[in-house]
Design a protein around this motif. Sequence first.
Motif: not given
Length: 170
Positions: A14-33, A37-46
């Motif tokens: 889908d086209l980006f629609d910030g109102d429908a999507l709401g706030a992005p999620i923040t994914v956190k991880w460890q890399q090279n000690f 963290q980065s922000t992502y949108y979770r959508v359903d792709a067809y």
Amino acid sequence: MPGPVESGHELLVDLFDGDALGAPITVKWQQNFVARQSTYYRVDAYNTATDETVPFFIAAEYYKSSTSSNPNHISKVGTLLPGEGYKLKVNDKLQYGQKNAEGENRFIVFHDKERKPYQHRFIETAVLSALAKSGEEAAGKVLTGFGLSGAASAVVDTVKAYVGDYLHTF
């Protein structure tokens, strides 16, 4: 039951629609000690090949309209279908996570592949975000999108099969 998303399939995002999507999620991880963290949108792709939807995580900087100058923005790598969204061919620009070698519960990630989070970070974050924002029912729907069942509050138990596995590249 249709098979998982494969290289060469086409996804409609889908086209980006910030109102429908709401706030992005923040994914956190460890890399090279180092904590990352980065922000992502979770959508359903067809998925046009299987006539099914698939969970799709896209880095915020690849999706938001205000970041369209990014060379990896979806508008630069996908084909715009006016009024619908973007058609995106599944290739080595995308990564995926899954429950097992058979491809069960496969989900897609479009981001900078230099990022190395474990695949379970996406599922945990999406479910816990839905749980915090909209409650158990909404979080349960997110779990269902991954082909998982059970109480969303027990998310840690549901993602054990994903622990320690990095995303795979198509």
